[in-house]
Design an enzyme around this catalytic site. Structure first.
Site, PDB file in Angstrom:
ATOM      1  N   LYS A  84      45.139 -13.687   3.672  1.00 67.49           N
ATOM      2  CA  LYS A  84      45.550 -13.002   2.429  1.00 67.49           C
ATOM      3  C   LYS A  84      44.322 -12.516   1.658  1.00 67.49           C
ATOM      4  O   LYS A  84      43.897 -13.126   0.672  1.00 67.49           O
ATOM      5  CB  LYS A  84      46.412 -13.946   1.588  1.00 67.49           C
TER       6      LYS A  84
ATOM      7  N   ARG B  46      23.843  -6.115  -2.723  1.00 67.20           N
ATOM      8  CA  ARG B  46      24.706  -5.571  -1.673  1.00 67.20           C
ATOM      9  C   ARG B  46      24.047  -5.614  -0.299  1.00 67.20           C
ATOM     10  O   ARG B  46      22.981  -5.014  -0.097  1.00 67.20           O
ATOM     11  CB  ARG B  46      25.091  -4.128  -2.020  1.00 67.20           C
TER      12      ARG B  46
ATOM     13  N   TYR C 100      43.350 -14.227  -2.203  1.00 66.71           N
ATOM     14  CA  TYR C 100      44.129 -14.415  -3.426  1.00 66.71           C
ATOM     15  C   TYR C 100      45.475 -15.042  -3.120  1.00 66.71           C
ATOM     16  O   TYR C 100      45.897 -15.111  -1.957  1.00 66.71           O
ATOM     17  CB  TYR C 100      44.308 -13.084  -4.157  1.00 66.71           C
TER      18      TYR C 100
ATOM     19  N   ARG D 259      48.149 -22.087   2.097  1.00 60.84           N
ATOM     20  CA  ARG D 259      47.778 -20.756   2.600  1.00 60.84           C
ATOM     21  C   ARG D 259      46.405 -20.326   2.073  1.00 60.84           C
ATOM     22  O   ARG D 259      45.606 -19.727   2.800  1.00 60.84           O
ATOM     23  CB  ARG D 259      48.847 -19.728   2.234  1.00 60.84           C
TER      24      ARG D 259
ATOM     25  N   GLU E  68      55.898  -5.855   8.895  1.00 60.13           N
ATOM     26  CA  GLU E  68      56.326  -6.382   7.592  1.00 60.13           C
ATOM     27  C   GLU E  68      56.303  -5.199   6.642  1.00 60.13           C
ATOM     28  O   GLU E  68      56.305  -4.052   7.083  1.00 60.13           O
ATOM     29  CB  GLU E  68      55.402  -7.521   7.142  1.00 60.13           C
TER      30      GLU E  68
ATOM     31  N   HIS F  69      25.638  -6.314   3.902  1.00 66.54           N
ATOM     32  CA  HIS F  69      26.798  -6.750   4.694  1.00 66.54           C
ATOM     33  C   HIS F  69      26.707  -8.225   5.065  1.00 66.54           C
ATOM     34  O   HIS F  69      27.695  -8.944   5.061  1.00 66.54           O
ATOM     35  CB  HIS F  69      26.918  -5.922   5.977  1.00 66.54           C
TER      36      HIS F  69
HETATM   37  N1  PMP Z   1      53.380  -9.505   3.269  1.00 64.79           N
HETATM   38  C1  PMP Z   1      52.420  -8.931   2.515  1.00 64.79           C
HETATM   39  C2  PMP Z   1      51.555  -7.867   3.128  1.00 64.79           C
HETATM   40  C3  PMP Z   1      52.246  -9.333   1.180  1.00 64.79           C
HETATM   41  O1  PMP Z   1      51.289  -8.774   0.429  1.00 64.79           O
HETATM   42  C4  PMP Z   1      53.120 -10.315   0.633  1.00 64.79           C
HETATM   43  C5  PMP Z   1      53.006 -10.731  -0.801  1.00 64.79           C
HETATM   44  N2  PMP Z   1      51.794 -11.288  -1.106  1.00 64.79           N
HETATM   45  C6  PMP Z   1      54.085 -10.886   1.465  1.00 64.79           C
HETATM   46  C7  PMP Z   1      54.191 -10.441   2.780  1.00 64.79           C
HETATM   47  C8  PMP Z   1      55.019 -11.957   0.961  1.00 64.79           C
HETATM   48  O2  PMP Z   1      54.329 -13.148   0.720  1.00 64.79           O
HETATM   49  P1  PMP Z   1      54.865 -14.219  -0.332  1.00 64.79           P
HETATM   50  O3  PMP Z   1      56.286 -14.485   0.013  1.00 64.79           O
HETATM   51  O4  PMP Z   1      54.005 -15.400  -0.112  1.00 64.79           O
HETATM   52  O5  PMP Z   1      54.711 -13.606  -1.685  1.00 64.79           O
END
Ligand code: PMP
Length: 289
Positions: A147, A100, A33, A52, A180, A102
């Site tokens: 992501k 379903r 996403y 991305r 993060e 895997h």
């Molecule tokens: N880290 C994580 C785990 C996130 O979910 C997000 C937001 N999607 C970010 C960092 C920041 O990403 P962005 O600046 O692209 O929103």
């Protein structure tokens, strides 16, 4: 006005928008996403988000559901149909629907969902309040640079943080270094006034806001160092903040029980928020020209 969602070729009332129970995102979190900021009805850093998204798809061996142009068109349409000026557009691509199992087949038809909603943008960088964050172990998988919608550890960490009255959870690796946050990137300002954030790798999401803030900092003569920093260093930092599409540049004034700096948003953080807000307004004007 009622909200409209795009699902697999149709724009539907949000409350009636559905994907199948055999969608692989439902069974296996097999989807990716993007969340993109809209300012004055136009997407900010659209290019960075599309790059991305393409990378996430590639890393998971998923074909692109349609051309880049068609995806951008859907996002623009979803913003317009929801009459969003300032807000967010959400785009999700799942591998597809199949009984379903895997093991996935090549050639599934991807599921594409897009929604948009209005959000008030901060107007005044100097008025932005500082927030508290709490530290939590980073117990996610080893490819959080992709992501995916596999966000359960993130959701658990952020909920635990919220229950402690905190805005975010700062995730910490086995060595005591901050990776993060549950849904944003983490930063400190060191004793020499340099902005510090963890380098890109498989252990953090490459935030589009992170990239933008690094560029804006350098443009404004603020030194940026990409290196890991420990919780101990963060507790003693001059300033701390976090960045994301939905949080912009958010001052952090408390980590666990420790006050950061003098307990108020710091000058460097405010300067970066101000530069970022200016950029988002300029980006929407430049786009319109
Ligand atoms: N880290 C994580 C785990 C996130 O979910 C997000 C937001 N999607 C970010 C960092 C920041 O990403 P962005 O600046 O692209 O929103």
């Amino acid at each position: 006005m009622s909200r409209v969602a795009y699902v697999n070729g149709r724009y539907l009332p949000h409350g009636r928008a559905r994907v199948h129970i055999d969608d692989r995102a439902h069974n296996f979190a097999d989807g990716v996403y993007e969340v993109i900021l809209a300012v004055d009805g136009r997407m900010v850093d659209e290019e960075g988000h599309m790059v991305r998204l393409a990378r996430s798809l590639r890393e998971l061996d998923m074909p692109a559901p349609m051309s880049d142009r068609a995806l951008r068109h859907i996002m623009h349409q979803t913003i317009a149909r929801n009459r969003v000026k300032d807000g967010m557009v959400y785009l999700q691509v799942n591998r597809g629907t199949a009984p379903r199992n895997h093991v996935y087949d090549d050639g599934l038809t991807p599921t594409v969902v897009c929604t948009a909603r209005s959000v008030a943008l901060p107007r005044d960088a100097d008025a932005a309040p500082g927030v508290k964050v709490v530290t939590r172990p980073d117990n996610r998988w080893e490819r959080v640079d992709i992501k995916t919608v596999s966000l359960l550890p993130n959701a658990l960490a952020k909920t635990a943080a919220a229950r402690e009255g905190a805005y975010e959870a700062w995730l910490v690796d086995d060595g005591g270094f901050v990776t993060e946050c549950s849904s944003s990137n983490a930063w400190i300002v060191d004793r020499d006034g340099r902005v510090v954030t963890r380098p890109l790798g498989v252990d953090i999401l490459p935030g589009v806001t992170r990239d933008r803030v690094i560029a804006l900092a350098r443009k404004n003569g603020i030194a940026v160092v990409e290196r890991p920093f420990s919780v101990g260093e963060a507790l003693n930092a001059r300033e701390a903040f976090l960045t994301s599409t939905t949080s912009f540049v958010k001052p952090v004034t408390q980590i666990d029980d420790t006050t950061i700096g003098n307990g108020h948003p710091g000058a460097t953080t405010r300067a970066l928020l101000s530069a970022y807000l200016d950029f988002t307004r300029r980006a929407s004007v430049a786009d319109a020209a």
